[in-house]
Write a protein that holds these residues in place. Structure first.
Motif, PDB file in Angstrom:
ATOM      1  N   VAL A  55     212.406 -25.275  83.718  1.00 32.41           N
ATOM      2  CA  VAL A  55     213.801 -24.800  83.754  1.00 32.41           C
ATOM      3  C   VAL A  55     213.528 -23.281  84.243  1.00 32.41           C
ATOM      4  O   VAL A  55     214.563 -23.022  84.912  1.00 32.41           O
ATOM      5  N   GLU A  56     212.613 -22.564  84.149  1.00 33.21           N
ATOM      6  CA  GLU A  56     212.619 -21.232  84.504  1.00 33.21           C
ATOM      7  C   GLU A  56     212.367 -21.231  86.032  1.00 33.21           C
ATOM      8  O   GLU A  56     212.958 -20.591  86.741  1.00 33.21           O
ATOM      9  N   ALA A 107     213.633 -23.578  88.027  1.00 30.08           N
ATOM     10  CA  ALA A 107     214.805 -24.178  88.558  1.00 30.08           C
ATOM     11  C   ALA A 107     215.878 -23.050  88.633  1.00 30.08           C
ATOM     12  O   ALA A 107     216.561 -22.621  89.684  1.00 30.08           O
ATOM     13  N   GLU A 108     215.758 -22.086  87.569  1.00 25.74           N
ATOM     14  CA  GLU A 108     216.711 -21.089  87.343  1.00 25.74           C
ATOM     15  C   GLU A 108     216.284 -19.991  88.581  1.00 25.74           C
ATOM     16  O   GLU A 108     217.197 -19.342  89.125  1.00 25.74           O
ATOM     17  N   ASN A 131     217.633 -21.306  91.796  1.00 25.52           N
ATOM     18  CA  ASN A 131     219.199 -21.139  91.828  1.00 25.52           C
ATOM     19  C   ASN A 131     219.483 -19.866  92.323  1.00 25.52           C
ATOM     20  O   ASN A 131     220.494 -19.659  92.973  1.00 25.52           O
ATOM     21  N   SER A 132     218.697 -19.006  91.587  1.00 29.68           N
ATOM     22  CA  SER A 132     219.268 -17.371  91.987  1.00 29.68           C
ATOM     23  C   SER A 132     219.106 -17.056  93.309  1.00 29.68           C
ATOM     24  O   SER A 132     219.557 -16.210  94.103  1.00 29.68           O
ATOM     25  N   SER A 147     221.696 -18.325  95.585  1.00 24.78           N
ATOM     26  CA  SER A 147     222.863 -17.678  95.504  1.00 24.78           C
ATOM     27  C   SER A 147     222.770 -16.496  96.363  1.00 24.78           C
ATOM     28  O   SER A 147     223.766 -16.124  96.818  1.00 24.78           O
ATOM     29  N   ASP A 172     216.848 -30.783  91.781  1.00 24.14           N
ATOM     30  CA  ASP A 172     216.959 -29.819  90.670  1.00 24.14           C
ATOM     31  C   ASP A 172     215.817 -30.054  89.781  1.00 24.14           C
ATOM     32  O   ASP A 172     215.687 -31.080  88.987  1.00 24.14           O
ATOM     33  N   THR A 181     215.439 -28.818  86.554  1.00 23.14           N
ATOM     34  CA  THR A 181     215.745 -28.737  85.287  1.00 23.14           C
ATOM     35  C   THR A 181     215.898 -29.809  84.772  1.00 23.14           C
ATOM     36  O   THR A 181     216.694 -30.868  84.978  1.00 23.14           O
ATOM     37  N   TYR A 189     214.463 -25.338  75.284  1.00 26.33           N
ATOM     38  CA  TYR A 189     214.469 -24.755  76.838  1.00 26.33           C
ATOM     39  C   TYR A 189     215.277 -25.413  77.589  1.00 26.33           C
ATOM     40  O   TYR A 189     215.733 -24.852  78.582  1.00 26.33           O
ATOM     41  N   PRO A 219     218.886 -27.397  79.069  1.00 25.71           N
ATOM     42  CA  PRO A 219     220.280 -26.705  78.976  1.00 25.71           C
ATOM     43  C   PRO A 219     220.811 -27.517  77.654  1.00 25.71           C
ATOM     44  O   PRO A 219     220.223 -28.490  77.029  1.00 25.71           O
TER      45      PRO A 219
END
Length: 624
Positions: free
Chosen positions: A277-278, A280-281, A284-285, A288, A299, A301, A364, A366
């Motif tokens: 999860v971390e 993937a975040e 994604n950041s 972006s 992905d 996540t 953790y 979504p």
């Protein structure tokens, strides 16, 4: 009887065959690589290519299920936001609601359009899988085939192997773990998948740097994983996923001396849930900020946690040891531990530790994620769960119906959601007027006459059940029968379900079922051993009362009410529903013995007329 989202199955074999013919052309490329296998042993189910397609059709996703699936696997428009999601060629109209009901169910989506997108996923997502053997070759073949079909639907599994007969500290424990990993890889490849064994350790023992910061984990009651992973540790998994391969991992971890040691798979899965999860975040950041995205990337996540074993789900005292159907981990975890019968420790020895694993991982992942605990005998359940994210049977259906229809067996899967806390409010002064008004108006899409409504609650509120921070509510009031309707001087108040509402964003995440089960335990199910609501209120003590409510005759949710009520009566523009107090019915049945209940009992005489006339007097809650 299936939940509303699954209740409109094809009525005949011809319809099913027609649907299959329409999807076979698009699915041929998907299933053509599956090798034919010999007939399965009688006690070992198998999934043929036709069964794969029929499993999709039997899942019969609603419009909301379809929209949720497309959000994960369908076409997207950048930036990735739910509000900008578009599904070409699929009609997904707004979900209507009307007076007297929450919009908790929708009609099934068009089968041909749904199949088109389900069989041709655009975005790939990941699932964490605990493969908990030991399995025979035939059992492992069946499980591997299920994993392959999930991959064809867009969900790639990250598998961690575990054997119940492994002993910590045994000679060659690492070699045995590697051997089992290679056995799983071989089984996947025999079913046409590309699998990659990742034999190096991808997690590290001990807390992750920074874990002393309380903000790193929001709930102190959920134990943090006893291992962690760093972003660079996930490179082998990321590489396998990018290459279209299924990563299969032995339960190995690096200790403080950088030695690879065997640990329990739950430690590896907990660390992976957090680390993926971390990662993937962070990815994604970066995408972006740079404005560039790799459409071929996966992905990381985790969308699902799947625990596949020989035990099945978590036994429930309310189902005589058969599994829970749907678990609200936030509200029910402690209660499940407290009511776990000692005899189940022999039949389901790892149920509680798997429950704890699901709670850790989902904390953790979504909020839309879920976990499934499933026996190797139910591989087709994984397909339905992926598409609908719901249990096979709704947990809010009448208890007698669930117990007596033969659908709930020892191998029925348990679905686990992070869920929301559920509490019972007994005094109107303890209600948050602003939040409750916002909830009711958002669910019913009407303007509440707030002043008049809360004045009425001050006078007649029995109790209100609140899910989370007013994500959903069930409000029950005490309504006095009309004077001319009752022949007794001190009539018993009618328990009236005044409002049942769930925020639109929480419809489809299990909140509706969680609320109705709590409502059952506080009203018409009160007094029964399996209705000991652990979330406050009467906590199972007292006598159940008949529950009555009304809904407009054209309300699309009435079908959902029909399945949960004892009976209904049409009165003009309304349909009146009721649920009989279950404890009274059991007492009456016991008194009569084998004679059974008569068509109309003495205590039922004239009550429908009293209810119908009385609820007509209840004023509208809405502004004109």
């Amino acid at each position: 009887m299936f939940s509303p989202a699954r209740s409109c199955l094809p009525a005949s074999t011809s319809v099913a065959k027609h649907c299959v013919r329409n999807v076979l052309a698009s699915s041929y490329a998907t299933v053509r690589s599956t090798r034919p296998s010999s007939l399965p042993e009688p006690d070992e189910p198998d999934i043929s290519s036709n069964d794969f397609i029929l499993s999709i059709l039997r899942a019969n996703p609603s419009l909301r299920d379809t929209k949720s699936y497309l959000q994960s696997f369908g076409p997207r428009v950048r930036p990735v936001q739910q509000s900008t999601l578009h599904a070409p060629d699929l009609s997904l109209p707004p979900f209507p609601t009307s007076q007297g009901a929450v919009n908790s169910t929708q009609d099934p989506a068009p089968v041909h359009g749904v199949a088109k997108y389900i069989l041709n996923p655009i975005h790939r997502r990941t699932a964490l899988v605990k493969l908990q053997g030991p399995f025979t070759d035939r059992q492992l073949e069946s499980v591997a085939k299920g994993m392959v079909y999930l991959e064809k639907l867009g969900l790639t599994s990250v598998i961690v192997v575990e054997l119940d007969d492994w002993v910590r500290g045994e000679p060659n424990e690492k070699a045995n773990a590697v051997d089992e990993t290679m056995r799983v890889v071989s089984a996947l490849e025999q079913q046409g998948a590309r699998a990659r064994p990742i034999l190096q350790s991808v997690v590290r023992l001990g807390p992750k740097p920074g874990d002393h910061d309380p903000e790193q984990h929001n709930d102190d009651t959920i134990p943090a994983p006893e291992a962690h992973t760093l972003p660079q540790d996930l490179n082998p998994i990321r590489s396998a996923l990018r290459a279209g391969e299924v990563p299969v991992l032995p339960p190995l971890s690096l200790d403080s001396f950088c030695r690879s040691v065997r640990v329990h798979s739950n430690d590896v899965l907990g660390a992976l849930a957090r680390g993926m999860v971390e990662a993937a975040e962070a990815s994604n950041s970066e995408a972006s900020l740079s404005g560039h995205d790799n459409p071929d990337d996966v992905d990381l996540t985790p969308l699902r946690l799947m625990i596949i074993n020989k035990e099945g789900g978590v036994p429930s005292y309310a189902r005589n040891g058969f599994p829970h159907l749907l678990v609200n981990l936030t509200a029910e975890c402690n209660h499940i531990n407290d009511t776990f019968h000692p005899s189940w420790r022999s039949t389901n020895p790892t149920a509680l530790e798997n429950l704890a694993l699901a709670r850790t991982c989902l904390s953790y992942m979504p909020p839309s994620s879920s976990a499934i605990m499933v026996s190797h005998r139910s591989p087709k359940s994984l397909i339905g769960h992926l598409i609908t994210n719901k249990p096979e049977l709704s947990s809010s259906l009448p208890h007698a119906l669930l117990q007596g229809n033969g659908k709930v067996t020892a191998h029925t899967p348990t679905i686990l959601r992070r869920g929301l806390p559920v509490r019972v409010v007994n005094h109107a002064a303890d209600l948050d007027h602003d939040k409750l008004s916002k909830l009711l108006e958002g669910s019913f899409r009407r303007t509440l006459d707030a002043d008049a409504y809360f004045r009425r609650l001050d006078e007649c509120l029995d109790f209100a059940i609140i899910a989370g921070d007013y994500a959903g509510t069930a409000i029950v009031t005490n309504e006095l029968p009309r004077a001319e309707s009752s022949r007794i001087s001190a009539p018993e108040p009618i328990a009236y379900l005044d409002k049942f509402a769930v925020r639109p964003e929480n419809q489809g995440d299990g909140t509706v079922d969680f609320l109705w089960v709590a409502l059952h335990d506080e009203s018409y199910g009160l007094g029964l051993s399996y209705a000991a609501n652990p979330n406050g209120g009467k906590e199972g003590r007292g006598e159940g009362r008949d529950l009555v409510w009304r809904s407009r005759a054209d309300n699309p949710v009435n079908k959902w009410y029909f399945e949960r009520s004892t009976g209904h009566l049409r009165i003009g523009k309304w349909v009146m529903f009721w649920c009989d107090a279950e404890k009274r019915l059991k007492i009456e049945e016991g008194r009569r013995g084998y004679a059974g209940l008569s068509k109309v009992e003495e205590w039922e005489q004239g009550r429908l007329s009293i209810w119908a006339k009385s609820i007509e007097d209840i004023p509208s809650s809405w502004s004109a």
